[in-house]
Motif scaffolding. Structure first.
Motif, PDB file in Angstrom:
ATOM      1  N   GLU A 238       0.821  -1.211   0.000  1.00  0.00           N
ATOM      2  CA  GLU A 238       0.000   0.000   0.000  1.00  0.00           C
ATOM      3  C   GLU A 238       0.859   1.266   0.000  1.00  0.00           C
ATOM      4  N   ASP A 239       2.082   1.161   0.493  1.00  0.00           N
ATOM      5  CA  ASP A 239       2.978   2.328   0.508  1.00  0.00           C
ATOM      6  C   ASP A 239       3.627   2.587  -0.852  1.00  0.00           C
ATOM      7  N   MET A 240       3.489   1.655  -1.788  1.00  0.00           N
ATOM      8  CA  MET A 240       4.070   1.826  -3.124  1.00  0.00           C
ATOM      9  C   MET A 240       3.163   2.751  -3.942  1.00  0.00           C
ATOM     10  N   SER A 241       3.698   3.873  -4.338  1.00  0.00           N
ATOM     11  CA  SER A 241       2.880   4.861  -5.061  1.00  0.00           C
ATOM     12  C   SER A 241       2.729   4.527  -6.537  1.00  0.00           C
ATOM     13  N   ASP A 242       3.630   3.697  -7.055  1.00  0.00           N
ATOM     14  CA  ASP A 242       3.556   3.324  -8.470  1.00  0.00           C
ATOM     15  C   ASP A 242       3.977   1.866  -8.617  1.00  0.00           C
ATOM     16  N   ILE A 243       3.081   1.039  -9.167  1.00  0.00           N
ATOM     17  CA  ILE A 243       3.350  -0.389  -9.331  1.00  0.00           C
ATOM     18  C   ILE A 243       3.202  -0.736 -10.804  1.00  0.00           C
TER      19      ILE A 243
ATOM     20  N   PHE B  11      -2.695   1.471 -11.982  1.00  0.00           N
ATOM     21  CA  PHE B  11      -3.169   1.846 -13.308  1.00  0.00           C
ATOM     22  C   PHE B  11      -2.813   3.297 -13.633  1.00  0.00           C
ATOM     23  N   ALA B  12      -2.397   3.514 -14.852  1.00  0.00           N
ATOM     24  CA  ALA B  12      -2.062   4.869 -15.305  1.00  0.00           C
ATOM     25  C   ALA B  12      -3.312   5.739 -15.328  1.00  0.00           C
ATOM     26  N   ASP B  13      -3.103   7.030 -15.161  1.00  0.00           N
ATOM     27  CA  ASP B  13      -4.230   7.962 -15.164  1.00  0.00           C
ATOM     28  C   ASP B  13      -4.932   7.919 -16.518  1.00  0.00           C
ATOM     29  N   SER B  14      -6.253   7.767 -16.472  1.00  0.00           N
ATOM     30  CA  SER B  14      -7.053   7.719 -17.697  1.00  0.00           C
ATOM     31  C   SER B  14      -8.500   7.985 -17.321  1.00  0.00           C
ATOM     32  N   GLU B  15      -9.313   8.201 -18.307  1.00  0.00           N
ATOM     33  CA  GLU B  15     -10.739   8.410 -18.061  1.00  0.00           C
ATOM     34  C   GLU B  15     -11.345   7.164 -17.432  1.00  0.00           C
ATOM     35  N   HIS B  16     -10.886   6.016 -17.898  1.00  0.00           N
ATOM     36  CA  HIS B  16     -11.382   4.738 -17.369  1.00  0.00           C
ATOM     37  C   HIS B  16     -11.060   4.612 -15.877  1.00  0.00           C
ATOM     38  N   ARG B  17      -9.841   5.007 -15.498  1.00  0.00           N
ATOM     39  CA  ARG B  17      -9.459   4.919 -14.090  1.00  0.00           C
ATOM     40  C   ARG B  17     -10.242   5.916 -13.254  1.00  0.00           C
ATOM     41  N   ARG B  18     -10.400   7.138 -13.755  1.00  0.00           N
ATOM     42  CA  ARG B  18     -11.145   8.157 -13.005  1.00  0.00           C
ATOM     43  C   ARG B  18     -12.598   7.743 -12.810  1.00  0.00           C
ATOM     44  N   ARG B  19     -13.177   7.130 -13.844  1.00  0.00           N
ATOM     45  CA  ARG B  19     -14.557   6.660 -13.736  1.00  0.00           C
ATOM     46  C   ARG B  19     -14.673   5.533 -12.710  1.00  0.00           C
ATOM     47  N   ALA B  20     -13.708   4.636 -12.709  1.00  0.00           N
ATOM     48  CA  ALA B  20     -13.720   3.519 -11.756  1.00  0.00           C
ATOM     49  C   ALA B  20     -13.602   4.031 -10.326  1.00  0.00           C
ATOM     50  N   ILE B  21     -12.710   4.978 -10.103  1.00  0.00           N
ATOM     51  CA  ILE B  21     -12.544   5.545  -8.764  1.00  0.00           C
ATOM     52  C   ILE B  21     -13.817   6.265  -8.326  1.00  0.00           C
ATOM     53  N   GLY B  22     -14.426   6.995  -9.265  1.00  0.00           N
ATOM     54  CA  GLY B  22     -15.686   7.670  -8.948  1.00  0.00           C
ATOM     55  C   GLY B  22     -16.777   6.684  -8.566  1.00  0.00           C
TER      56      GLY B  22
ATOM     57  N   VAL C 240      -8.733   2.927  -3.566  1.00  0.00           N
ATOM     58  CA  VAL C 240      -8.448   3.998  -4.519  1.00  0.00           C
ATOM     59  C   VAL C 240      -6.936   4.155  -4.708  1.00  0.00           C
ATOM     60  N   GLU C 241      -6.192   4.155  -3.612  1.00  0.00           N
ATOM     61  CA  GLU C 241      -4.741   4.323  -3.703  1.00  0.00           C
ATOM     62  C   GLU C 241      -4.079   3.149  -4.418  1.00  0.00           C
ATOM     63  N   LEU C 242      -4.591   1.951  -4.212  1.00  0.00           N
ATOM     64  CA  LEU C 242      -4.053   0.800  -4.929  1.00  0.00           C
ATOM     65  C   LEU C 242      -4.330   0.910  -6.432  1.00  0.00           C
ATOM     66  N   ILE C 243      -5.535   1.365  -6.770  1.00  0.00           N
ATOM     67  CA  ILE C 243      -5.875   1.557  -8.182  1.00  0.00           C
ATOM     68  C   ILE C 243      -4.965   2.604  -8.815  1.00  0.00           C
ATOM     69  N   GLU C 244      -4.730   3.697  -8.099  1.00  0.00           N
ATOM     70  CA  GLU C 244      -3.877   4.761  -8.623  1.00  0.00           C
ATOM     71  C   GLU C 244      -2.430   4.289  -8.798  1.00  0.00           C
TER      72      GLU C 244
ATOM     73  N   ILE D 284     -16.430   3.726  -7.269  1.00  0.00           N
ATOM     74  CA  ILE D 284     -16.127   3.144  -5.959  1.00  0.00           C
ATOM     75  C   ILE D 284     -16.462   4.122  -4.844  1.00  0.00           C
ATOM     76  N   ARG D 285     -16.114   5.384  -5.025  1.00  0.00           N
ATOM     77  CA  ARG D 285     -16.402   6.366  -3.976  1.00  0.00           C
ATOM     78  C   ARG D 285     -17.889   6.595  -3.821  1.00  0.00           C
ATOM     79  N   ARG D 286     -18.615   6.622  -4.946  1.00  0.00           N
ATOM     80  CA  ARG D 286     -20.062   6.818  -4.867  1.00  0.00           C
ATOM     81  C   ARG D 286     -20.745   5.634  -4.176  1.00  0.00           C
ATOM     82  N   SER D 287     -20.309   4.434  -4.507  1.00  0.00           N
ATOM     83  CA  SER D 287     -20.942   3.252  -3.914  1.00  0.00           C
ATOM     84  C   SER D 287     -20.679   3.161  -2.419  1.00  0.00           C
TER      85      SER D 287
END
Length: 240
Positions: A125-130, A221-232, A214-218, A234-237
């Motif tokens: 979880e402490d890894m910012s980029d995987i 996965f590289a920043d993209s519309e698909h990633r932003r939508r997925a994070i949204g 969310v932090e694991l997803i970030e 998850i946060r909404r749910s």
């Protein structure tokens, strides 16, 4: 663990002597001795467990947080740390198997396993980029640790089983955080669609909070519309 076991055995024998005394022998009292033996045994157990937990933490520190786990010489250190930890827990299980009762054995090994998986979860979880190769390596490490589950299979399961339930390991009972570790392994090896499914329908939210996922997803996965939508999503749910 021998000292702990010996103290409990002596306390049990004194207890038996006390209970089997005839009225003429009733002047013999071992209550203080029994209490002292049990207390000393518990202290010995606590010191041994603390020593073992420190040892496995030190061994896992050799992975240096799994940073650069695909790049030599760091990859070798990560491989060595995980394989050494797995071997250490198996060896400890074998050593304690003839000393501790079955429930005490599972509690003890489960505590050490929890120490291992908690540290791996924190390090990942402490890894910012995987990267994808790093994700594959991390998944492989998780699988190595997952193999320790066979230490928690009830003894009767070694015999021909009559149903699948007989073979269910008790790992999640004795190793807090085990289910969270299983989900970490799945997240590392999943697509965004799969992770969303795990969150909405697979029980992921029972083990992780929203920002952890969310932090694991970030990181994965590289920043993209698909990633932003997925994070949204998850946060909404999570607010429902």
């Amino acid at each position: 663990m021998f000292l702990y076991n010996d103290c409990l055995w002596l306390a049990d024998r004194l207890q038996w002597i006390t209970q089997s005394q005839s009225p003429k022998q009733s002047r013999l009292r071992f209550h203080d001795d029994i209490a002292a033996l049990e207390a000393f045994g518990k202290r010995s157990y606590g010191k041994e467990m603390e020593s073992q937990r420190t040892l496995v933490k030190d061994l896992l520190d050799g992975a240096q947080g799994f940073v650069n786990c695909t790049e030599p010489p760091f990859s070798h250190e990560c491989d060595l740390a995980v394989s050494t930890i797995v071997d250490r827990l198996r060896d400890t299980h074998s050593q304690w198997k003839g000393v501790l009762s079955y429930s005490a054995l599972l509690q003890s090994i489960g505590s050490l396993l929890s120490t291992v998986i908690d540290k791996i979860i924190i390090d990942v979880e402490d890894m910012s980029d995987i990267s994808e190769p790093e994700s594959q390596h991390l998944t492989a490490y998780c699988k190595q640790v997952n193999a320790l589950e066979d230490l928690f299979v009830p003894p009767h399961s070694a015999a021909p089983i009559s149903s699948e339930e007989d073979a269910v390991p008790l790992t999640a009972v004795y190793a807090p955080g085990w289910l969270k570790f299983q989900y970490l392994s799945e997240i590392l090896d999943s697509s965004l669609v799969d992770i969303i499914y795990l969150w909405t329908d697979g029980g992921l939210k029972l083990e992780y909070d929203t920002e952890e996922v969310v932090e694991l997803i970030e990181a994965l996965f590289a920043d993209s519309e698909h990633r932003r939508r997925a994070i949204g999503d998850i946060r909404r749910s999570s607010r429902r």
